[in-house]
Design an enzyme around this catalytic site. Structure first.
Site, PDB file in Angstrom:
ATOM      1  CB  SER A  79      40.023  21.426  37.392  1.00 31.38           C
ATOM      2  OG  SER A  79      40.280  20.404  38.326  1.00 31.38           O
TER       3      SER A  79
ATOM      4  CE  LYS B 255      41.376  22.063  33.561  1.00 30.41           C
ATOM      5  NZ  LYS B 255      40.720  22.148  32.237  1.00 30.41           N
TER       6      LYS B 255
ATOM      7  CE1 TYR C 257      43.838  19.543  34.246  1.00 30.52           C
ATOM      8  CE2 TYR C 257      43.268  19.666  36.559  1.00 30.52           C
ATOM      9  CZ  TYR C 257      42.915  19.377  35.259  1.00 30.52           C
ATOM     10  OH  TYR C 257      41.652  18.926  34.969  1.00 30.52           O
TER      11      TYR C 257
HETATM   12  N1  NAD Z   1      37.356  14.040  34.516  1.00 27.31           N
HETATM   13  C1  NAD Z   1      37.405  14.879  35.551  1.00 27.31           C
HETATM   14  O1  NAD Z   1      37.066  14.536  36.700  1.00 27.31           O
HETATM   15  C2  NAD Z   1      37.859  16.277  35.351  1.00 27.31           C
HETATM   16  C3  NAD Z   1      38.016  17.086  36.492  1.00 27.31           C
HETATM   17  C4  NAD Z   1      38.355  18.421  36.317  1.00 27.31           C
HETATM   18  C5  NAD Z   1      38.557  18.926  35.046  1.00 27.31           C
HETATM   19  N2  NAD Z   1      38.447  18.092  33.960  1.00 27.31           N
HETATM   20  C6  NAD Z   1      38.674  18.684  32.650  1.00 27.31           C
HETATM   21  O2  NAD Z   1      37.685  18.255  31.760  1.00 27.31           O
HETATM   22  C7  NAD Z   1      38.194  18.250  30.433  1.00 27.31           C
HETATM   23  C8  NAD Z   1      37.927  16.914  29.767  1.00 27.31           C
HETATM   24  O3  NAD Z   1      38.661  15.915  30.439  1.00 27.31           O
HETATM   25  P1  NAD Z   1      38.288  14.357  30.469  1.00 27.31           P
HETATM   26  O4  NAD Z   1      38.276  13.971  31.895  1.00 27.31           O
HETATM   27  O5  NAD Z   1      37.099  14.111  29.627  1.00 27.31           O
HETATM   28  O6  NAD Z   1      39.622  13.749  29.845  1.00 27.31           O
HETATM   29  P2  NAD Z   1      39.885  13.005  28.430  1.00 27.31           P
HETATM   30  O7  NAD Z   1      41.336  12.750  28.374  1.00 27.31           O
HETATM   31  O8  NAD Z   1      38.959  11.849  28.317  1.00 27.31           O
HETATM   32  O9  NAD Z   1      39.461  14.083  27.353  1.00 27.31           O
HETATM   33  C9  NAD Z   1      40.275  15.149  26.957  1.00 27.31           C
HETATM   34  C10 NAD Z   1      40.278  15.177  25.452  1.00 27.31           C
HETATM   35  O10 NAD Z   1      40.993  16.326  24.982  1.00 27.31           O
HETATM   36  C11 NAD Z   1      41.713  15.938  23.824  1.00 27.31           C
HETATM   37  N3  NAD Z   1      42.825  16.866  23.612  1.00 27.31           N
HETATM   38  C12 NAD Z   1      43.954  16.982  24.364  1.00 27.31           C
HETATM   39  N4  NAD Z   1      44.755  17.928  23.870  1.00 27.31           N
HETATM   40  C13 NAD Z   1      44.134  18.434  22.773  1.00 27.31           C
HETATM   41  C14 NAD Z   1      44.472  19.465  21.846  1.00 27.31           C
HETATM   42  N5  NAD Z   1      45.618  20.139  21.975  1.00 27.31           N
HETATM   43  N6  NAD Z   1      43.605  19.749  20.850  1.00 27.31           N
HETATM   44  C15 NAD Z   1      42.435  19.057  20.731  1.00 27.31           C
HETATM   45  N7  NAD Z   1      42.080  18.068  21.578  1.00 27.31           N
HETATM   46  C16 NAD Z   1      42.916  17.761  22.596  1.00 27.31           C
HETATM   47  C17 NAD Z   1      42.172  14.526  24.105  1.00 27.31           C
HETATM   48  O11 NAD Z   1      42.506  13.829  22.923  1.00 27.31           O
HETATM   49  C18 NAD Z   1      40.969  13.941  24.843  1.00 27.31           C
HETATM   50  O12 NAD Z   1      40.069  13.269  23.973  1.00 27.31           O
HETATM   51  C19 NAD Z   1      39.678  18.596  30.561  1.00 27.31           C
HETATM   52  O13 NAD Z   1      39.859  19.978  30.328  1.00 27.31           O
HETATM   53  C20 NAD Z   1      39.980  18.270  31.993  1.00 27.31           C
HETATM   54  O14 NAD Z   1      41.093  18.961  32.478  1.00 27.31           O
HETATM   55  C21 NAD Z   1      38.104  16.789  34.080  1.00 27.31           C
END
Ligand code: NAD
Length: 290
Positions: free
Chosen positions: A151, A168, A164
């Site tokens: 991230s 990351k 976090y």
């Molecule tokens: N959306 C962004 O802008 C952004 C930015 C930087 C990093 N990220 C990273 O991208 C990834 C996806 O995030 P997102 O934005 O799609 O969020 P999201 O909450 O929509 O998706 C994350 C998914 O992970 C699942 N999850 C959580 N803990 C779990 C576990 N222990 N075992 C199995 N599944 C589990 C959740 O149920 C959820 O469906 C994450 O790692 C997040 O930190 C997202």
């Protein structure tokens, strides 16, 4: 068109957001996909079989192949079960996309050990455990593609996210070392640092970001990185809104003396802080010290 026929992919956290989009794109291009999702809330509490099952249903309705898995990436048994689901259903593993994630944001002074540990457990431990469980299958096949989800908050820091950002940035180290160790077995590992409109960010990003920062615009990079034609490894990319950029850890030219004292550093601080010309490897860093 870059296709994934006969390739088997595990996508963790694929019930929502980015993981869902990665799974749909790979399946549309011929990959057989294990859609893993614990189905809990954004802070990692709770569980549900719904999100993973819904994504599998969508894939199969569109003529693709997928199986649902609801194990927890953060436990060794969970990680083993996720990998076993791929082997049982499809007989091999070519691609691991570690995407599952949770948030426990709190300012640094107020963060509890529980907030810290639970975030590290899902992001860092989960990526380590699932990749390691899949590793013997990839080694045996002499082929593998791993993508870890970092991230910008980890690469650059962010208010309220000490847990976090630690997790990351930890994933950058994990990615680079899997890349180094996996090279001899055709295993490549890269990390993405995305920005996308998902349930994780919808309350944080300005409303006008929704149309531009789609998860699909992140999945395009992920699909390229896990394709057999992509040779990149140990790299980190920011990606969002249609832009992709390499992020690299660089070391400036530095300043050296045989008489290093705190005062000498104070007097030469501008030279210590200089950015150009930089080096990019541990080997070049060591050479510059000699
Ligand atoms: N959306 C962004 O802008 C952004 C930015 C930087 C990093 N990220 C990273 O991208 C990834 C996806 O995030 P997102 O934005 O799609 O969020 P999201 O909450 O929509 O998706 C994350 C998914 O992970 C699942 N999850 C959580 N803990 C779990 C576990 N222990 N075992 C199995 N599944 C589990 C959740 O149920 C959820 O469906 C994450 O790692 C997040 O930190 C997202």
């Amino acid at each position: 068109m870059l296709r994934f026929d006969d390739r088997v992919a595990i996508v963790t956290g694929a019930g929502h957001g980015l993981g869902r989009s990665h799974a749909l794109l790979l399946a549309e291009r011929g990959a057989k996909v294990v859609v893993n999702d614990l189905g809990g809330a954004l802070d990692g509490t709770g569980a549900s079989t719904g999100p993973a099952a819904e994504v599998v249903e969508l894939i199969t309705e569109n003529g693709g192949q997928a199986v649902a898995n609801t194990d927890n990436v953060a436990t060794p048994e969970g990680a083993r079960a996720i990998v076993q689901a791929a082997v049982d259903a499809f007989g091999r593993i070519d691609i691991v996309i570690n995407n599952a994630g949770i948030l426990r944001d709190r300012s640094f002074g107020k963060m509890t050990p529980e907030d810290f540990d639970s975030v590290l457990a899902v992001h860092v431990r989960g990526s380590y455990l699932v990749s390691q469980a899949a590793y013997p299958y990839m080694k045996e096949a002499g082929y593998g593609r791993v993508v870890n989800t970092s991230s910008p908050a980890g690469l650059f820091g962010n208010f309220g996210q000490a847990n976090y950002s630690t997790a990351k940035m930890g994933l950058v180290g994990l990615t680079k070392t899997i890349g180094i160790e996996g090279a001899r077995n055709g295993i490549r590992a890269n990390a993405i640092a995305p920005i996308a409109w998902t349930r994780m960010t919808e309350a944080l990003l300005p409303a006008e970001f929704e149309a531009k920062f789609t998860p699909e615009r992140v999945s395009a990079l992920v699909a390229y990185l896990v394709h057999e034609s992509c040779e990149a490894s140990g790299e980190v990319f920011t990606v969002g809104g249609g832009r992709v950029a390499r992020v690299f850890v660089a070391e400036g030219p530095g300043w050296k003396t045989d008489d290093l004292t705190p005062e000498a550093l104070a007097d030469n601080w501008d030279a210590v802080m200089a950015e150009q010309p930089y080096v990019l490897t541990a080997g070049d860093s060591m050479k510059a010290m000699l």
